[in-house]
Design an enzyme around this catalytic site. Structure first.
Site, PDB file in Angstrom:
ATOM      1  CG  MET A  20      -1.999  -1.049   1.164  1.00 40.95           C
ATOM      2  SD  MET A  20      -2.910  -1.113  -0.400  1.00 40.95           S
ATOM      3  CE  MET A  20      -3.995   0.277  -0.231  1.00 40.95           C
ATOM      4  CD  GLU A  71      -4.830  -3.788   9.872  1.00 38.29           C
ATOM      5  OE1 GLU A  71      -4.160  -2.825   9.465  1.00 38.29           O
ATOM      6  OE2 GLU A  71      -6.026  -3.703  10.171  1.00 38.29           O
ATOM      7  CE  LYS A 109      -1.806  -0.564  11.098  1.00 35.04           C
ATOM      8  NZ  LYS A 109      -1.617  -0.113   9.739  1.00 35.04           N
ATOM      9  CB  SER A 139      -7.227  -4.060   6.660  1.00 36.61           C
ATOM     10  OG  SER A 139      -6.309  -3.984   5.603  1.00 36.61           O
ATOM     11  CG  HIS A 164      -9.895   0.639   3.612  1.00 34.63           C
ATOM     12  ND1 HIS A 164     -10.872  -0.187   3.117  1.00 34.63           N
ATOM     13  CD2 HIS A 164      -8.761  -0.116   3.646  1.00 34.63           C
ATOM     14  CE1 HIS A 164     -10.351  -1.381   2.868  1.00 34.63           C
ATOM     15  NE2 HIS A 164      -9.081  -1.361   3.176  1.00 34.63           N
ATOM     16  CG  ASN A 189     -11.099  -4.725   4.567  1.00 34.93           C
ATOM     17  OD1 ASN A 189     -11.266  -5.193   3.445  1.00 34.93           O
ATOM     18  ND2 ASN A 189     -10.038  -4.014   4.884  1.00 34.93           N
TER      19      ASN A 189
HETATM   20  N1  NAD Z   1      -2.849  -4.859   0.936  1.00 37.19           N
HETATM   21  C1  NAD Z   1      -4.006  -4.253   0.772  1.00 37.19           C
HETATM   22  O1  NAD Z   1      -4.699  -4.515  -0.213  1.00 37.19           O
HETATM   23  C2  NAD Z   1      -4.475  -3.221   1.763  1.00 37.19           C
HETATM   24  C3  NAD Z   1      -5.534  -2.366   1.395  1.00 37.19           C
HETATM   25  C4  NAD Z   1      -5.920  -1.339   2.267  1.00 37.19           C
HETATM   26  C5  NAD Z   1      -5.281  -1.210   3.483  1.00 37.19           C
HETATM   27  N2  NAD Z   1      -4.280  -2.073   3.835  1.00 37.19           N
HETATM   28  C6  NAD Z   1      -3.598  -1.831   5.132  1.00 37.19           C
HETATM   29  O2  NAD Z   1      -2.444  -1.055   4.835  1.00 37.19           O
HETATM   30  C7  NAD Z   1      -1.416  -1.374   5.774  1.00 37.19           C
HETATM   31  C8  NAD Z   1      -0.187  -1.848   5.024  1.00 37.19           C
HETATM   32  O3  NAD Z   1      -0.511  -3.024   4.297  1.00 37.19           O
HETATM   33  P1  NAD Z   1       0.422  -3.612   3.147  1.00 37.19           P
HETATM   34  O4  NAD Z   1      -0.413  -4.539   2.378  1.00 37.19           O
HETATM   35  O5  NAD Z   1       1.112  -2.499   2.466  1.00 37.19           O
HETATM   36  O6  NAD Z   1       1.472  -4.445   4.025  1.00 37.19           O
HETATM   37  P2  NAD Z   1       2.924  -4.959   3.618  1.00 37.19           P
HETATM   38  O7  NAD Z   1       3.205  -6.145   4.462  1.00 37.19           O
HETATM   39  O8  NAD Z   1       3.025  -5.089   2.133  1.00 37.19           O
HETATM   40  O9  NAD Z   1       3.897  -3.755   4.025  1.00 37.19           O
HETATM   41  C9  NAD Z   1       4.054  -3.291   5.337  1.00 37.19           C
HETATM   42  C10 NAD Z   1       5.360  -2.501   5.399  1.00 37.19           C
HETATM   43  O10 NAD Z   1       5.457  -1.855   6.682  1.00 37.19           O
HETATM   44  C11 NAD Z   1       6.806  -1.891   7.090  1.00 37.19           C
HETATM   45  N3  NAD Z   1       6.858  -1.666   8.535  1.00 37.19           N
HETATM   46  C12 NAD Z   1       6.442  -2.488   9.531  1.00 37.19           C
HETATM   47  N4  NAD Z   1       6.640  -1.912  10.720  1.00 37.19           N
HETATM   48  C13 NAD Z   1       7.167  -0.682  10.482  1.00 37.19           C
HETATM   49  C14 NAD Z   1       7.585   0.393  11.327  1.00 37.19           C
HETATM   50  N5  NAD Z   1       7.464   0.316  12.657  1.00 37.19           N
HETATM   51  N6  NAD Z   1       8.103   1.498  10.739  1.00 37.19           N
HETATM   52  C15 NAD Z   1       8.208   1.590   9.392  1.00 37.19           C
HETATM   53  N7  NAD Z   1       7.833   0.608   8.555  1.00 37.19           N
HETATM   54  C16 NAD Z   1       7.311  -0.515   9.092  1.00 37.19           C
HETATM   55  C17 NAD Z   1       7.285  -3.254   6.641  1.00 37.19           C
HETATM   56  O11 NAD Z   1       8.700  -3.289   6.549  1.00 37.19           O
HETATM   57  C18 NAD Z   1       6.605  -3.402   5.280  1.00 37.19           C
HETATM   58  O12 NAD Z   1       7.429  -2.914   4.229  1.00 37.19           O
HETATM   59  C19 NAD Z   1      -1.983  -2.431   6.713  1.00 37.19           C
HETATM   60  O13 NAD Z   1      -2.514  -1.812   7.854  1.00 37.19           O
HETATM   61  C20 NAD Z   1      -3.090  -3.051   5.874  1.00 37.19           C
HETATM   62  O14 NAD Z   1      -4.077  -3.635   6.677  1.00 37.19           O
HETATM   63  C21 NAD Z   1      -3.844  -3.059   2.991  1.00 37.19           C
END
Ligand code: NAD
Lengths: 83, 283
Positions: B12, B89, B94, B116, B137, B187
């Site tokens: 994201m 997530e 967080k 999410s 979102h 979601n």
């Molecule tokens: N994947 C989707 O389709 C989607 C859609 C909407 C919302 N989301 C939400 O968006 C957020 C990110 O999801 P994603 O799919 O990109 O996950 P992802 O696993 O692809 O990426 C998460 C990133 O966060 C980094 N990270 C973790 N802890 C950290 C910290 N303390 N400081 C800095 N970076 C940190 C990780 O290294 C990783 O690169 C989540 O909360 C998820 O629920 C995801």
């Protein structure tokens, strides 16, 4: 080279979509199983498998419509690199 | 033009950073994993190059990359006006992050949580500025999606809503307002659907391809639930279902053991090259 490229590209697609049959000339987009996400994978696959970087002006769907068009694209890139 | 911080350079955060940069904003992209930052830049470049081919506008990849600064230190966010958070997530991660963001960012910086399923009010309570915390979102892939859920928390101010609404509009996204509740609208429904689809595979009722085929061919959906799971990230699906389970204390959100096994095994979907299906990976 071109035949070899055809085989590699075909293998890549059929590994992903084992149930679909199509000729090297057939428009794979028209068959409906290729979407934009798979088009991106095709570009990534071709660049990696043939060690080439497709120039921006060659990045259009017309070049990825069929196995043979993709093989032609590969041939143009690799001959450009040699020549 | 807004100076926007993006935290988390996964699926994201990468899409959000690219979209913002394409729309003329300056972006500071922070992730605590340097490999994630490298991968993000590679993916942004590829997506920009491919934009026209996929029916989008012609995008100058070099110009987009030039407006994105990357780094691992949150200090880089000191001058940003809005920070969009997209880390894993996971409540513990967080909560630690928001406490730090609250310290390093200016007092008037707005925080946007792209989660999410975690309630926005709960996230806002981690900061000394609950009026400046907003939920958005975003949908995936971000640059291709024209709308998003727009979720104010209990204390979110009108001014914060306006700031975020204007930013979203500059990105060409329609904000759809919904009230704060775990999983929002999307979601609450989607995660249960994907979880139940995983149960069908787990129980041997049908394989992944067949489950998706039913949704594609019978319902006319462009993608089935398990292809969608691979696009979102199988780990992210599991974490979201776990959040719903914890928030509602309702057993209908029990996560499918197959999602747990796949997450433990690293079968995270498109981003890892293997999920319910195999993919050509970026590496
Ligand atoms: N994947 C989707 O389709 C989607 C859609 C909407 C919302 N989301 C939400 O968006 C957020 C990110 O999801 P994603 O799919 O990109 O996950 P992802 O696993 O692809 O990426 C998460 C990133 O966060 C980094 N990270 C973790 N802890 C950290 C910290 N303390 N400081 C800095 N970076 C940190 C990780 O290294 C990783 O690169 C989540 O909360 C998820 O629920 C995801």
């Amino acid at each position: 080279m071109s035949n070899d490229a055809c085989t590699q590209i075909r293998t890549f697609i059929t590994t992903k979509f084992p149930d679909v049959t199509f000729s090297d000339e057939e428009d794979i987009f028209a068959l409906g199983f290729v979407n934009s996400l798979f088009a991106m994978e095709l570009v990534m696959f071709i660049e990696k498998a043939f060690g080439t970087r497709i120039p921006n002006e060659e990045l259009h769907l017309g070049n990825f419509r069929s196995v043979s068009l993709m093989a032609d694209l590969v041939a143009r890139q690799t001959s450009a690199a040699v020549g | 033009m807004t100076n926007v911080g993006v935290v988390g350079a996964g699926v994201m955060g990468t899409g959000v950073a690219q979209d913002l940069a394409q729309k003329g904003h300056t972006v500071v992209l922070v992730d605590n994993n340097p490999d994630a930052l490298d991968a993000a830049l590679g993916r942004i470049e590829l997506e920009c190059r491919m934009s026209r081919m996929l029916g989008g506008p012609e995008v100058d990849a070099a110009a987009v990359l030039a407006s994105i600064t990357v780094g691992t230190s949150l200090e880089l966010l000191a001058e940003t006006e809005v920070v969009i958070e997209n880390i894993t997530e996971n409540w513990d991660l967080k909560s630690a992050l928001y406490a730090q963001l609250d310290l390093v960012c200016k007092a008037d910086t707005v925080f946007v949580a792209n989660t999410s399923a975690i309630p926005i009010t709960k996230i806002a309570a981690l900061t000394s500025r609950p009026d400046k915390v907003m939920g958005v979102h975003f949908m995936n892939p971000v640059p291709m999606k024209p709308a998003c859920e727009f979720i104010p928390g209990y204390h979110t101010s009108e001014q914060t809503k306006e700031t975020v609404r204007a930013l979203l509009e500059s990105m060409g996204k329609k904000p759809i307002p919904v009230n704060d509740a775990s999983g929002f609208v999307s979601n609450r429904v989607l995660m249960l659907t994907v979880n139940e689809a995983a149960f069908l595979v787990h129980e041997g009722v049908a394989d992944a391809k067949t489950v998706d085929e039913v949704f594609r061919s019978c319902f006319g959906h462009p993608m089935g639930p398990l292809e969608t799971a691979d696009l979102i990230g199988v780990d992210t699906i599991l974490y979201s279902v776990e959040v719903l389970y914890e928030q509602f204390n309702d057993s209908k959100y029990r996560p499918c053991p197959l999602l747990k096994k796949m997450t433990d095994a690293g079968l995270h979907g498109r981003k890892s090259g293997q999920g319910f299906y195999s993919y050509q990976s970026m590496g």
